[in-house]
Design a protein around this motif. Structure first.
Motif, PDB file in Angstrom:
ATOM      1  N   GLU A 148     -24.058   2.269 -18.444  1.00 34.66           N
ATOM      2  CA  GLU A 148     -24.913   1.206 -17.910  1.00 34.66           C
ATOM      3  C   GLU A 148     -26.232   1.128 -18.685  1.00 34.66           C
ATOM      4  O   GLU A 148     -26.668   2.105 -19.297  1.00 34.66           O
ATOM      5  CB  GLU A 148     -25.212   1.459 -16.430  1.00 34.66           C
ATOM      6  CG  GLU A 148     -23.981   1.516 -15.540  1.00 34.66           C
ATOM      7  CD  GLU A 148     -23.392   0.153 -15.273  1.00 34.66           C
ATOM      8  OE1 GLU A 148     -23.986  -0.853 -15.718  1.00 34.66           O
ATOM      9  OE2 GLU A 148     -22.332   0.087 -14.636  1.00 34.66           O
ATOM     10  N   LYS A 200     -36.555  -9.161  -5.554  1.00 34.34           N
ATOM     11  CA  LYS A 200     -35.792  -8.593  -4.448  1.00 34.34           C
ATOM     12  C   LYS A 200     -36.581  -7.457  -3.805  1.00 34.34           C
ATOM     13  O   LYS A 200     -37.301  -6.729  -4.495  1.00 34.34           O
ATOM     14  CB  LYS A 200     -34.442  -8.074  -4.976  1.00 34.34           C
ATOM     15  CG  LYS A 200     -33.474  -7.596  -3.920  1.00 34.34           C
ATOM     16  CD  LYS A 200     -32.145  -7.200  -4.551  1.00 34.34           C
ATOM     17  CE  LYS A 200     -31.145  -6.705  -3.510  1.00 34.34           C
ATOM     18  NZ  LYS A 200     -29.834  -6.336  -4.119  1.00 34.34           N
ATOM     19  N   SER A 245     -25.912   0.498  -4.206  1.00 36.04           N
ATOM     20  CA  SER A 245     -26.097  -0.649  -5.102  1.00 36.04           C
ATOM     21  C   SER A 245     -27.028  -0.341  -6.275  1.00 36.04           C
ATOM     22  O   SER A 245     -27.091  -1.108  -7.242  1.00 36.04           O
ATOM     23  CB  SER A 245     -26.641  -1.842  -4.317  1.00 36.04           C
ATOM     24  OG  SER A 245     -27.905  -1.528  -3.741  1.00 36.04           O
ATOM     25  N   LYS A 300     -27.661   1.929  -9.354  1.00 37.02           N
ATOM     26  CA  LYS A 300     -26.811   2.792 -10.180  1.00 37.02           C
ATOM     27  C   LYS A 300     -27.638   3.720 -11.061  1.00 37.02           C
ATOM     28  O   LYS A 300     -28.380   3.262 -11.927  1.00 37.02           O
ATOM     29  CB  LYS A 300     -25.892   1.930 -11.052  1.00 37.02           C
ATOM     30  CG  LYS A 300     -24.985   1.008 -10.256  1.00 37.02           C
ATOM     31  CD  LYS A 300     -24.193   0.088 -11.167  1.00 37.02           C
ATOM     32  CE  LYS A 300     -23.338  -0.875 -10.352  1.00 37.02           C
ATOM     33  NZ  LYS A 300     -22.595  -1.825 -11.218  1.00 37.02           N
ATOM     34  N   LYS A 356     -30.030   1.236 -12.942  1.00 42.69           N
ATOM     35  CA  LYS A 356     -29.733  -0.176 -13.123  1.00 42.69           C
ATOM     36  C   LYS A 356     -29.731  -0.856 -11.766  1.00 42.69           C
ATOM     37  O   LYS A 356     -29.020  -0.423 -10.860  1.00 42.69           O
ATOM     38  CB  LYS A 356     -28.383  -0.380 -13.797  1.00 42.69           C
ATOM     39  CG  LYS A 356     -28.049  -1.848 -14.015  1.00 42.69           C
ATOM     40  CD  LYS A 356     -26.678  -2.051 -14.614  1.00 42.69           C
ATOM     41  CE  LYS A 356     -26.374  -3.556 -14.778  1.00 42.69           C
ATOM     42  NZ  LYS A 356     -25.014  -3.781 -15.332  1.00 42.69           N
ATOM     43  N   ASP A 391     -29.595  -4.795  -9.829  1.00 40.65           N
ATOM     44  CA  ASP A 391     -29.191  -6.189 -10.069  1.00 40.65           C
ATOM     45  C   ASP A 391     -30.348  -7.138  -9.847  1.00 40.65           C
ATOM     46  O   ASP A 391     -31.233  -6.890  -9.036  1.00 40.65           O
ATOM     47  CB  ASP A 391     -28.023  -6.552  -9.149  1.00 40.65           C
ATOM     48  CG  ASP A 391     -26.800  -5.699  -9.421  1.00 40.65           C
ATOM     49  OD1 ASP A 391     -26.604  -5.346 -10.595  1.00 40.65           O
ATOM     50  OD2 ASP A 391     -26.078  -5.378  -8.453  1.00 40.65           O
TER      51      ASP A 391
END
Length: 329
Positions: free
Chosen positions: A91, A184, A302, A304, A327, A329
């Motif tokens: 990732e 977010k 969620s 990572k 990582k 999102d």
């Protein structure tokens, strides 16, 4: 020779029994039976002894070696929480986190400042901060004693989770902070569970059986009540994690080793970044010359983990800094 092997066999069974007891910390809290949590401190020694005896049976061509090898498989995951050699993640990280207990900057505030600024982290969790640390590239509001969070991202809200906790002292601190990261909301927890109040002189035995026995008893008298206090503190953190509408990041100094009640309870449903992507020793507290991993970064599924490193190259505190990338999102 036969008597010697019988003694070793009994010893091996004893180690298996004790190691199994360590795993029971996942189910039995300290207020019911605190000795299991105490046992978790000796996990590295127990495992090493178990492995050595297993090899003895292998080289002795005894069938019991296969039984002990099979039973030893149950301890692979617990060992990985101490020493890990995970494969490299593919990732691409876009979030960097540092967690560091700086011991009030006793080894030099300027050196700590330079180190943290060089890391260029997005979020820095600091424990045992004394109000003197100022970083040029990050905002860090001093809101609670002992802990402080520095962030490149906007702080939406913050809450002192231990505000109404009566059975505690100033070393017990946990702040819940909502951050807006890349549009977010993420809920982060900066944790410093209650310290044991144990110093080097208390654990250094001098060879006198009477004095050493007294020291051991005094240490146990400090450990057991603190384990029970930790149970209450972890309960509060756990409830906040479970009730969070956002992905969570939990980091800090837990004053608890892997496979302890504190570890199992806090990590439920979360990823231990070291277990996922860490390599080598996870030891983060080095003052006693004994493998103690007590600093952690846990995240929601969620989030990572990509890399995790305990930076053993610097000596800025009695803790090593923990540096990890993720990582999101």
């Amino acid at each position: 020779m036969k008597i010697f092997r019988i003694i070793l066999f009994i010893l091996h069974l004893g180690l298996l029994f004790l190691l199994t007891g360590v795993l029971l910390n996942a189910y039995i809290p300290p207020k019911i039976f605190p000795w299991l949590n105490l046992l978790s401190l000796g996990f590295p020694i127990l495992v090493i002894g178990y492995i050595m005896l297993t090899f003895f049976w292998i080289f002795s061509w005894k069938k019991r070696a296969f039984v002990f090898m099979f039973m030893g498989l149950f301890f692979l995951n617990p060992v990985k929480r101490w020493v890990n050699y995970s494969s490299e993640s593919k990732e691409t990280a876009n979030l960097k986190i540092v967690s560091f207990n700086m011991k009030s900057g006793k080894k030099g505030i300027d050196k700590i400042k330079d180190y943290l600024e060089q890391k260029n982290a997005d979020i820095i969790f600091i424990q045992e901060e004394n109000g003197q640390l100022k970083l040029n590239n990050l905002e860090g509001e001093y809101s609670l004693p002992v802990i402080r969070l520095y962030s490149k991202y906007k702080i939406v809200s913050r809450k002192n989770l231990f505000e109404n906790l009566s059975d505690t002292d100033i070393t017990s601190q946990c702040e819940q902070i909502d951050l807006e990261i890349k549009g977010k909301i993420y809920r982060v927890f900066n944790v410093h569970l209650q310290s044991f109040g144990v110093v080097k002189s208390m654990v250094k035995l001098n060879g006198s059986s009477e004095e050493d026995e007294k020291k051991v008893k005094n240490i146990v008298k400090k450990l057991i009540p603190t384990f029970k206090s930790h149970q209450e503190q972890v309960k509060i953190i756990r409830e906040s994690i479970d009730n969070s509408p956002y992905p969570v990041i939990v980091a800090g100094d837990f004053n608890a080793v892997p496979n302890s009640y504190e570890y199992y309870k806090t990590s439920e449903g979360l990823k231990d970044a070291f277990y996922e992507v860490g390599r080598g020793s996870g030891t983060s507290f080095h003052d006693y010359k004994y493998p103690l991993r007590i600093d952690y970064i846990f995240t929601s599924e969620s989030i990572k983990p990509v890399t995790y490193k305990v930076d053993h190259s610097v000596n800025l505190s009695d803790h090593f800094p923990v540096v990890a990338t993720f990582k999101i999102d």
